[in-house]
Design a protein around this motif. Structure first.
Motif, short mmCIF file in Angstrom:
data_model
loop_
_atom_site.label_atom_id
_atom_site.label_comp_id
_atom_site.label_asym_id
_atom_site.label_seq_id
_atom_site.Cartn_x
_atom_site.Cartn_y
_atom_site.Cartn_z
N MET A 1 2.19 0.45 -6.46
CA MET A 1 1.24 -0.56 -5.98
C MET A 1 0.38 -1.09 -7.13
SD MET A 1 -1.60 -0.58 -2.98
CE MET A 1 -0.43 -0.01 -1.81
N HIS A 34 5.40 -8.77 2.00
CA HIS A 34 5.50 -7.40 1.49
C HIS A 34 5.20 -7.34 -0.01
CE1 HIS A 34 7.09 -6.22 5.40
NE2 HIS A 34 6.70 -5.01 5.04
N GLN A 38 2.21 -5.18 -1.63
CA GLN A 38 2.37 -4.25 -2.76
C GLN A 38 1.36 -4.54 -3.87
OE1 GLN A 38 6.47 -4.28 -3.88
NE2 GLN A 38 7.00 -2.90 -2.22
#
Ligand code: ADP
Ligand code: GLC
Length: 502
Positions: A1, A34, A38
């Motif tokens: 991340m 997504h 992240q």
């Protein structure tokens, strides 16, 4: 991340893989949020509760009810929160059975007729998104950014633009040729504000365009490749909106889509017959070719596996240059030692012509008409050469999937194809840049010449493998573009990139 971004984004879109999909929009509807997640973005994804979506989701949580203006009537709409498998953040569904609980796809019935109430269906979606953006239900979550996509959510920026301290309004054009055009009567019955009805507002050739609404009222407009961003400002590609887009140049950005490198990975793809990688393509790739030929009842003996297999998967519509493919196929089937496979659905005349050719050349051409996720993946892996002679292509994901699967694409130099495929000229091959075949003349001769070049290079293993390796190792994921969207969300300067900057 990545680092925490502290940005809250409400992402509104009409299709999301794997819940519901008609094309690349759904892939981006999954992979872009997504990628943002992240990077630390707090995302909520919003789409209609279509019948097919609800059928997949056992557990739901009701966030509340909204009374939303439809066409001459008010709908009681339920907003439900779901956590589908594979989603890293909550998904909010707009549940209004009279509008979304029906068979067919999000836009059309099974016999491919647009739903007659599409104006109302997507106006209600936009009202729901605008309400959630203002936390009308009091759930304690207010976005900093509302990111809407294509005409189906084009009214979202318009509905929010007049509200004081509204969130930043980002609108992405995935395909300018779908305008969401409806009549003045529909506009009036939807009760939309009269002051929108100007040439500078939503009015478009006597009707109104939901896509134009998105462009006009958003703070930032993006489209899905740098080249397409430039093309849509011209009369040739602008679909009548080129003037509006030229006037919006200060806020128009071309940001190339990425692909989901987990879903599309030849090393792990569950739909493949065998796995392979850039370093070890053999025997995995050829085993997929064998499986694909076998699927179409075509000869798949060892001798045939050396013959190049060409083909495509996609929507069978004019955008994709299917007419061009059909005009060269008879010549190719007669004069080129190759096999062909086509998977897709779309315009009936294209479907019928393809089926007719497959009947005439059953050992040379395999055709499947319909939508088949498994076959789409197997095809990317099993083909040697992918055909994508699109007349225009905002970004295109299939050429990127084929690059990643070691299947060099043949493309017309336009939009995202021009930004991702680099022609196998002698110098590009020796410089290690080439990854496919690009042609400049949108004619049957132009396409045939490119196919012939591809088939010739296929017989030169060293060069061919270099081409495959270059494509398979290319950065096709979201890393770079996610950072660009993040800068845009945060209000940092983003310059309109052109293909030449890459
Ligand atoms: P577009 O969004 O214009 O249709 P893209 O190349 O961006 O074109 O994306 C197409 C997506 O739809 C890809 O994921 C492709 O595999 C998928 N697709 C298109 N037609 C079919 C089909 N008949 N069966 C399975 N997948 C399909
Ligand atoms: C549209 C475009 C396609 C693009 C996709 C995702 O369907 O036709 O080029 O890749 O949206 O942005």
């Amino acid at each position: 991340m990545g680092e925490r971004a502290d940005v809250k984004v409400l992402f509104a879109i009409s299709e999301v893989y794997p819940l519901i999909k008609t094309g690349g929009l759904a892939d981006v509807g999954y992979s872009l949020p997504h990628a943002m997640h992240q990077n630390g973005v707090d995302v909520r994804l919003m789409l209609p509760a279509y019948r097919a979506v609800l059928a997949q989701l056992p557990a739901i949580r009701i966030l509340g009810w909204l009374a939303l203006q439809g066409e001459g009537r008010v709908h009681q709409v339920r907003i439900i929160e779901v956590h589908p498998d594979g989603f890293a953040f909550p998904v909010w569904l707009v549940d209004c059975p009279e509008l979304y609980d029906r068979p067919g796809n999000p836009y059309a019935s099974d016999d491919d007729q647009d739903w007659p109430d599409n104006a109302e269906r997507f106006a209600v979606l936009a009202h729901a998104v605008a309400a959630m953006a203002q936390d009308v239900l009091g759930i304690g979550w207010r976005p900093d950014v509302v990111h809407a996509n294509d005409w189906q959510t084009g009214l979202v920026p318009a509905l929010l633009a007049d509200i004081p301290n509204h969130p930043k309004l980002v609108f992405t054009i995935h395909n300018l040729s779908y305008g969401g055009n409806f009549s003045l009567t529909a506009f009036q019955q939807l009760g939309l504000p009269q002051h929108w009805w100007t040439v500078e507002g939503v009015e478009f050739y006597g009707g109104f365009s939901m896509l134009k609404a998105g462009i006009v009222y958003a703070d930032e407009v993006t489209t899905v490749s740098p080249t397409y961003a430039r093309e849509i400002c011209t009369a040739e590609f602008g679909c009548g909106l080129e003037g509006v887009l030229q006037a919006s140049r200060h806020k128009l950005h071309g940001i190339l889509n990425g692909i989901d490198e987990t879903v599309w990975d030849p090393q792990t793809d569950p739909y493949l017959s065998a796995h392979y990688s850039a370093e070890r393509r053999h025997p995995g790739k050829v085993l997929n070719k064998q499986a694909l030929l076998h699927h179409f009842n075509m000869d798949h003996s060892d001798g045939i596996l050396h013959v190049p297999l060409l083909g495509l998967v996609g929507r069978l519509v004019a955008q994709k240059g299917i007419d061009l493919v059909l005009s060269v196929l008879p010549h190719c089937l007669e004069h080129i030692n190759a096999r062909f496979v086509v998977v897709g659905s779309g315009q009936a005349e294209y479907e019928n012509q393809l089926l007719e050719l497959a009947r005439r050349y059953p050992q040379r051409l395999g055709v499947f008409i319909g939508y088949d996720e498994h076959l789409a993946h197997l095809l990317e892996a099993g083909l040697d050469i992918f055909l994508m002679p699109s007349r225009f292509e905002p970004c295109g994901l299939n050429q990127m999937y084929s690059l990643r699967y070691g299947t060099p694409p043949v493309v017309y130099r336009t939009g995202g194809l021009a930004d991702t495929v680099f022609d196998a000229t002698d110098s590009n091959v020796s410089d290690g840049i080439a990854n496919g075949f690009v042609f400049d003349e949108l004619t049957p001769q132009g396409l045939i010449a490119a196919i012939e070049r591809a088939v010739v290079l296929y017989t030169q293993p060293r060069k061919w493998q270099a081409l495959q390796r270059t494509g398979m190792k290319q950065c096709l994921g979201w890393r770079h573009s996610a950072m660009t969207y993040l800068a845009l969300y945060r209000g940092q300067a983003v310059t309109l990139k052109t293909a030449d900057d890459r």
